[in-house]
Each structure stands twice: as structure tokens, then as C-alpha cells.
Design a protein around this motif. Structure first.
Motif, PDB file in Angstrom:
ATOM      1  N   ARG A   1      -8.075  -3.162  -4.036  1.00  0.00           N
ATOM      2  CA  ARG A   1      -7.729  -2.681  -2.647  1.00  0.00           C
ATOM      3  C   ARG A   1      -9.114  -2.182  -2.048  1.00  0.00           C
ATOM      4  N   GLY A   2      -9.641  -2.632  -0.643  1.00  0.00           N
ATOM      5  CA  GLY A   2     -10.469  -1.905  -0.100  1.00  0.00           C
ATOM      6  C   GLY A   2      -9.719  -1.398   1.056  1.00  0.00           C
ATOM      7  N   GLN A   3     -10.415  -0.841   2.219  1.00  0.00           N
ATOM      8  CA  GLN A   3      -9.856  -0.263   3.085  1.00  0.00           C
ATOM      9  C   GLN A   3      -8.802  -1.093   3.981  1.00  0.00           C
ATOM     10  N   GLU A   4      -9.148  -2.407   4.230  1.00  0.00           N
ATOM     11  CA  GLU A   4      -8.409  -3.350   4.930  1.00  0.00           C
ATOM     12  C   GLU A   4      -8.113  -4.337   4.110  1.00  0.00           C
ATOM     13  N   ARG A   5      -8.973  -4.925   3.154  1.00  0.00           N
ATOM     14  CA  ARG A   5      -8.932  -6.211   2.430  1.00  0.00           C
ATOM     15  C   ARG A   5      -8.289  -5.878   1.243  1.00  0.00           C
ATOM     16  N   ILE A   6      -7.621  -6.969   0.672  1.00  0.00           N
ATOM     17  CA  ILE A   6      -7.165  -6.853  -0.609  1.00  0.00           C
ATOM     18  C   ILE A   6      -7.351  -8.179  -1.584  1.00  0.00           C
TER      19      ILE A   6
ATOM     20  N   ARG B   1     -10.992   9.805   2.214  1.00  0.00           N
ATOM     21  CA  ARG B   1     -11.976   8.391   2.225  1.00  0.00           C
ATOM     22  C   ARG B   1     -12.982   8.371   1.187  1.00  0.00           C
TER      23      ARG B   1
ATOM     24  N   ASP C   1     -17.136   3.238   3.163  1.00  0.00           N
ATOM     25  CA  ASP C   1     -16.282   4.168   2.193  1.00  0.00           C
ATOM     26  C   ASP C   1     -15.276   3.182   1.728  1.00  0.00           C
ATOM     27  N   ASP C   2     -15.519   1.871   1.422  1.00  0.00           N
ATOM     28  CA  ASP C   2     -14.694   0.779   0.993  1.00  0.00           C
ATOM     29  C   ASP C   2     -14.855   0.322  -0.547  1.00  0.00           C
ATOM     30  N   LYS C   3     -13.949   0.602  -1.518  1.00  0.00           N
ATOM     31  CA  LYS C   3     -13.958   0.112  -2.885  1.00  0.00           C
ATOM     32  C   LYS C   3     -14.772  -1.382  -3.047  1.00  0.00           C
ATOM     33  N   ILE C   4     -14.169  -2.238  -2.107  1.00  0.00           N
ATOM     34  CA  ILE C   4     -14.535  -3.552  -2.482  1.00  0.00           C
ATOM     35  C   ILE C   4     -16.104  -3.754  -2.018  1.00  0.00           C
ATOM     36  N   GLU C   5     -16.188  -3.043  -0.736  1.00  0.00           N
ATOM     37  CA  GLU C   5     -17.730  -3.157  -0.258  1.00  0.00           C
ATOM     38  C   GLU C   5     -18.686  -2.504  -1.231  1.00  0.00           C
TER      39      GLU C   5
ATOM     40  N   ARG D   1       0.718  -1.075  -0.047  1.00  0.00           N
ATOM     41  CA  ARG D   1      -0.118  -0.148  -0.024  1.00  0.00           C
ATOM     42  C   ARG D   1       0.918   1.248  -0.157  1.00  0.00           C
TER      43      ARG D   1
END
Lengths: 169, 169, 169, 169, 169, 169
Positions: free
Chosen positions: D131-136, C87, C56-60, B86
Motif C-alpha cells: 500500500r502507498g498513500q493512494e495506490r495499492i 505519515r 511520504d509514500d511507501k510505494i514511491e 485499508r
């Protein structure tokens, strides 16, 4: 939260740099009226930390931009080089660095449209955010003419604190 | 004209800057072995004018890049931050500035493939040219490890004059 | 053919999904007023098939987007995450998927300019079309505030059938 | 740190999904040999959580991708649709979602060049990180043929833990 | 220098080409009213050197564009194919060729917003400059409808000399 | 289906055009050896329909490209202007038109790496597909030197039928 409440929570001051992009200006063949105008107006809101006149040269523009940022500028305003001639390279030099582009250009042109009508098609003014790990820098690229700078300053003075607040979140 | 004749017409020397991109290096928590290695090797061909260790921070990387360019560097070599974590932002920070990207990355990975095999998938080393009105600057972005720097230096030392000759035409 | 005749030939109904993008909303720390408002207003024109609040999470955001599309949505409206904070990732997550971007953002900002003036520079609302072999999905990404949602809904309700008609041709 | 030490610190397992992209496969007109091969091989290293055959349709490919991700996949391998026909849309659908592209494509083609020579020009296999906030999530897009899948699996099995380790940092 | 002084120094005439992009028009199934309207209006300012009706086909559009440029056109106006249907490819075909995009699209939509309100979201009209070593060509891509062409012509006729002057500098 | 079976189903012939991009060549100051070499070699496989020498000028290169396509060329080979000098504009002119880029550049450089080693970093040869509604055109952009053209022709002659077969599907 309405726009006004937003603005109340915004920072109270900022440091800014000004870069005038002009071949003639850099050679001393034309007096720079736009740069000093920006310094004069923004000094009513923030602290002026950098000013330079550079030619329409990508390397010179970027050397000046990062000198201004090194001087502590939170905001950098460039004036000149946003037109459509072969030598107009300010947008091409700076825009690729934006992590987020603001809708400043559209609002600037909406206002210009009210003032100069269809001639607005020739200006490519824009603004955006460059992000470090902690720091952010907001860059506004305005046209070179004094009238256009006045239009741009009106928007910048209205929104600069609002933008800095959100960009830092 | 074959490759060898080309090289005969190439410039005889150049100025270079070196930027090590490493959070730990910038905090003094890790000794920088890669930067000094680049300085040592390229000093056999050119004049060393700039060296700085910066954190994995886009604004710090670009401040250093344009300080190096302001110091007269024709060539800037960065080491570090070309991976896939990251915090790896060197490529994202520098590549958008290229007017022309060289095929350096492919050749670097072809060589790495010979040395470390499939692990080559993790490196995004690249190189390109930033153009002003007259001046040009060639930027090579290498991984941080000493082995990878050695691989990169082998290619740079072989081709840097050839690249400078053509990039200035 | 004038705009009005165009609209007569447009489809009579559509299925829509609504995604609210808000860290606080997703943790239940803030009541979602914007999502339900969109559902209420668009239910006057079409069939509501999906609603979710995500952080605010791209994957979600993308999991929700394609759940909505899997539920049969022809139209998906997101609200939130179109600003300029670190964010705010809705635009970055969704815009790369567009096969064609609509001029919705410009019209939205022209209207916002009438309502909130220069503060319009901070919103990056947009809309576009994602195309499968047969199917198309129109995605509108609105800001999070209720006022901005009302502005966006006015445009969407006026043009959604017109857009669906042409996008399917 | 050499490549081998790196790999020792890598995670010990992962969840993976497999998506076969094939019009004929989705209509049941062709048996899918590539998908099951990937499942069989990667099950030696990780946990298989998702498998679906979809047509060469951007919306169907992305619905499946985000279903796999919703099922907990850390790694998703697609096979098919990376060629140059009008219907080959896998790369166009997935690549815009990458936050970082790996050099997987170059290494895959370097290996293919050893196996099928110049025919390598026709494959556009690639891989990258979302990439999410935590997850990849790491996504590998392989060609459809069993031979190409074998080549791709060899690289994936060698580097997947190494990639996951760095991508999560 | 104000906008009016600028215009006094602009060239006095130009050569222009007109390309109507319409499947039905190219098959003779629909009379072309927009092309002849553009020719009629721009002939009041410049010299008409090229006119062709082509289908919504990227190769045909580009063959016609470069035939017009070969005929000496300084300005090329296309009409049609700027909408959002699957067959609308004019913008996708021409925009990648621009060395600089003008803000024509924003001004066109600001004017359309006054005339057709929210329906403006469906038009993607734009304009830009294609540069050779010496020569430049300005391309305007307008929608197909006569009303939209009239709106576009009003802006073009007002600014074409101004644009040519600056683009040639 | 293995690579060889694929090739059996490929078309048996094709029409091709050749464009030499060279300022000196266009002024008659240098004999063109590369263009005729391409014509000679590809005439063993297909029908030669177009040949022109143009300067390093984007507008001239594109006029020639679409003249060749208008002459019926299924394949167009350019030679020259793929290097890194300020005047090398072939890639910048043609690549934005590709609907799909082939991995030709990587394979070309893998082969060049075997022949000229690290000098391969200076070549940006590439190839891609331009698609109309029905028609497709494959464009190969090779360097100017005869040696590089020989390398490129080897790959083209091996794969051109294979590429045409798949690109037309």
C-alpha cells in the motif's frame, strides 16, 4: 525547525493513567511508592484520570490499560514487570500493541548507565504509540523501582508534549 | 485418547462476549445481523455476558475486547474487519495478543473453499488464546457476512468445549 | 586486528544515491536542504549516482530505492520520514528488507543524546544491509532535519568504507 | 452482500506486470514458458505493462518488482523461486513488503492438494497487498512450473477484480 | 531495593561454557585467544564445564550450544560471528531461541562507543535467557576480537550473578 | 519437470532421529507408542540413528534435537507438544530455528480435516528446514496421538526424498 521551536507548538495539557504492575502490590503486601510518585509528578503537566495496581498477569495488565484508555488517557505509564524474571510480562503484554515504538528505551538506558552502570543490562523499559482511527495513546513502560521511575519521569516530563504533538500529526 | 473421549472430559459451559466491528454498524447506518446471530447460536451452549458494536478502530476494538474479558468472558467472538480493505484492522489489532494461534483459520477456509470457492482468498479469519497467570480467553475473529458467521459458528460450536479443556491445562 | 588496520584494507570508493522523503518537498512547497547536503559531503568520498525527492509514500520510497540500486549505488541514504507521525513510513518501508541491521541507530542516538538530550526519543534512524547473490547495498535512513543529517553524516563518513569491506566478505 | 454481487461492483480492467525468477532463464539456458503463459491468460482481463526474467537474486527481483510498479502495474505476478532450495528467495524477498497477506497460498495449496497430493508440502506460493498513500499493488508469487502457474492463474482470474475492489477501499 | 542489595542475594557460583565461532579457528588456521581469555576470567567467578571451537555454521554453533547446556552450563559465552559479513551467523542462530533478550547489547555498545567510537555500528553483540520448565540458561554472544571480549567480560563479570538471580525467579 | 520425474532424482536413503515429547512418557508413567511407530515406519526408507523421550521442556527438547543432528540425522521427527495447553512448547521451541518452513502443516491439516473434521483446529503440526553451511536437516513436528502420527507418516514417507533433494540444492 529546532527542537525548542517544535516544543512551542506542542499541546498544553494531556490526560494520563498510571498502572502499577506488582503481584505483592496487588495483594496489598507491599506499599506502592512508584505509582503515586508518577501521579504526583505528571499532575504538574496533565490531568490524572486513572490509577490501578494489578498483578503480573497479562490479562489484568491489558484490562487496566484499556480501562485507562477508555477513561480518556492520552498517556499511560506502567511501572513494574519490565525485568527478566519468569513473572515479568509487562513488555510482552504491551509491546505487540505498538504501531510505532519510540527510542525511549535506549535513552532511558543511556541515562541509567550514567546512574547504575552495567546493571542497566537488566532493564527492558520501552515506550510506543497505539493508534486508532483518530485517537493516539502513548504508553511508557517503566521498571518498578522508585529510582528507575524518577529517571523515566525526567525523560517523560521533558518530551511528553513533543511526542504527543508529533504522534497526532 | 480419541477426539470423542477428549470431548467428554471438556467443561460443560462457558461465558462469551460478542463484538461486531463495523463503521456503519457503529453509526447505526446498518443493522447488525451477525452479532445477534452469534449470540443466539452460542447461547445454546454458554452464557452471553457482553455485546457491543464498535467502528473499525483498533483502540475501540481493544477497549471492547478487554471489557468483554473483564465481564468474565472465556470466549470472545468478533465479526467484521477481517478483510483486505485499508479499514480492516481486526486481525492486526487482536492477533499480536495471541499466546498461541489455533489452526481455526485454515479449517474455516477449507470449509469456505467448499462453499464459495476461490473467493476464500479474501478472508483472514483466525482464532487464538490469550493467557493470564490462571485465566485463559479464546478469541475467534470471523468475517462480517452472515454466511461467513454461520460457517464459523459451525466450527466453534463443534470445538469450543474441546478447545477450552486443552487451553486450560 | 584493530579498527584502524581494518579500515586500511577497506575499498577506496563507492557509488551512492540520496532520497529525500518529504510530502512538502515532493510538491515543491519546501526547499530540500538535507539531500544536497548529503550529496555534497559524501561526494568527498564516493560517486553520486542518484538523487530524488519523494512523498511520504511507501510505494514511491521503494521505487526510488530500487532505481538508486539499479543505478549502481552501493550506498543509499534516505532523509526524512523516520519520526513518529502517522505519515512517517520510511522505516516501516525499508527495514523489512534488511538482511542484517547495523547498530547505526544506537550510535546515532548516543550522539544525538549528547546534542539534543531527551528529544532523541523521537528519532528512529537506522541502517542495514540488503544482499543479492553477489551484490550488497547499505541503506542509511536519517531524519529529515539538517542537524540530524550532519550527525548521521559524521558517522557514515567515518565508517562507510569499513562497513562496505565487511558487508562484502 | 453475496460474493457474486461483490464482483459486479469490481473494476473492469487492470494493468499487470510479470516477473520470471530463474537463474537458468536469466542466462538464456532455459526457455521461459511460465511468464508468457501468464501474460497470455491475464491479457484476457487486463493490460500487460511489464515483463522481465531475473535470476534468483533478491536485489534483481526487487528492482524488477518496482520497475513493474513504476510502469503502472496494479497487479504483479512472479513465477519461480517459491520452493525450498537454498537459492529460492522470492518469498523471502517479497513477503516482508506486504501490508496485508491474502489467504491465496492456502487456497492455492488446497487446489494443488487435489492435483499433486502430498507434494504440495514443497510449495510456498503466496500473495499480498503493498500500500502507498493512494495506490495499492497486489503481488502474486507462484511456483515456476507451468502446471502450478495454471493452477494459480485459475484462482487469480477468478478473484483479481474482487481483490482489487476491496484492496482499494 | 538498590542494585547493591540485589547483588548480595545473588547466587555465589555458576557453571559456564565457552564457544568460539571461527572458520579459521575451527580449521586450526588461527590460534583462539578469545576463548581461553573468557575461560580464564570467568573461572574467577564460576566453574568452567565446556569449551569448543566451531566454524561459522548454524548447525555446528547450535550443536555446541546444547552440548554446553547438557554439560550443566548456566551461562554460555560465544565469541565470534556477530559482525555483518555473509558468514556471520551467530546472532541469527541464537537470538531466535531467547525467551527474553537482555539490554546487554546496548550497554556493550555504549561502552564500545567510549572505546572505538563510530566503529561500534558494526557490532551486533547481544545476550538473552533460554528457559526450560525449571532451568534457565543465560547466553552472551560477544564479537571475536580480544578487545571486544574484554569489554564484554567486564559487563558480564559485574552482572552475571545479578542476572542469574532474577532470571531464576 | 512433473512431480514424478523429480522424485526419481531424489536421494535413495537418509538418517533419521525420533524425539517423543511427553512429561508422562519421560517419567515412565505412559508407554510411548508413537515414537516406536515412527521408527518402525521410517526404517523402511532410512537409517534410524537416534531416539529419546523428553519432557515438555524447551531446553530438553533442543538438547535432544541437536543430539539427533550430531548423530548424523538428516531428518528428525518429534511427536507430542504441538497442542494448545500451557505445557505444549514443541512448536515454540523448534519453529524459530527454521530457515524455511514447509507447507507440511497445511497438508497435514487438510488430511486431518478429512479424518477428524473440525477438531483439526487444535493441532499446530509443522515442518521446516534448518541449514548449516553445507548440511541441512528437515524437522517434522507431529502431534502425540498415534492416529495423528499415522497421518503425518503418510505424508512424510511420500515426500521425504523429494524434500531432501530440493532442500540440498
Amino acid at each position: 525547525m529546532g527542537v525548542e521551536e517544535h516544543k512551542k507548538e506542542a499541546p498544553k495539557t494531556f490526560k494520563f493513567g498510571v498502572i502499577t504492575v506488582s503481584d505483592k502490590g496487588a495483594k496489598g503486601e507491599r506499599e506502592d511508592k512508584s505509582g503515586p510518585l508518577i501521579i504526583e509528578e505528571l499532575s504538574k503537566l496533565g490531568e490524572h484520570v486513572y490509577y490501578k495496581i494489578v498483578p503480573d498477569d497479562k490479562i489484568e495488565v491489558l484490562i487496566a490499560l484499556f480501562e485507562a484508555i477508555k477513561s480518556g488517557a492520552d498517556v499511560v505509564v506502567t511501572t513494574g514487570g519490565t525485568g527478566i524474571t519468569r513473572r515479568d510480562i509487562t513488555i510482552e503484554s504491551i509491546k505487540p500493541l505498538f504501531d510505532k515504538e519510540l527510542s525511549f528505551g535506549e535513552v532511558f538506558r543511556a541515562k541509567s548507565y550514567e546512574e547504575v552502570g552495567y546493571a542497566t543490562v537488566l532493564t527492558r523499559a520501552t515506550a510506543g504509540i497505539i493508534r486508532g482511527q483518530e485517537r493516539i495513546v502513548v504508553v511508557f513502560s517503566l521498571p518498578g523501582s522508585v529510582n528507575a521511575v524518577k529517571t523515566g519521569l525526567e525523560i517523560i516530563k521533558s518530551e511528553v508534549f513533543h511526542i504527543l504533538k508529533h504522534a497526532r500529526e
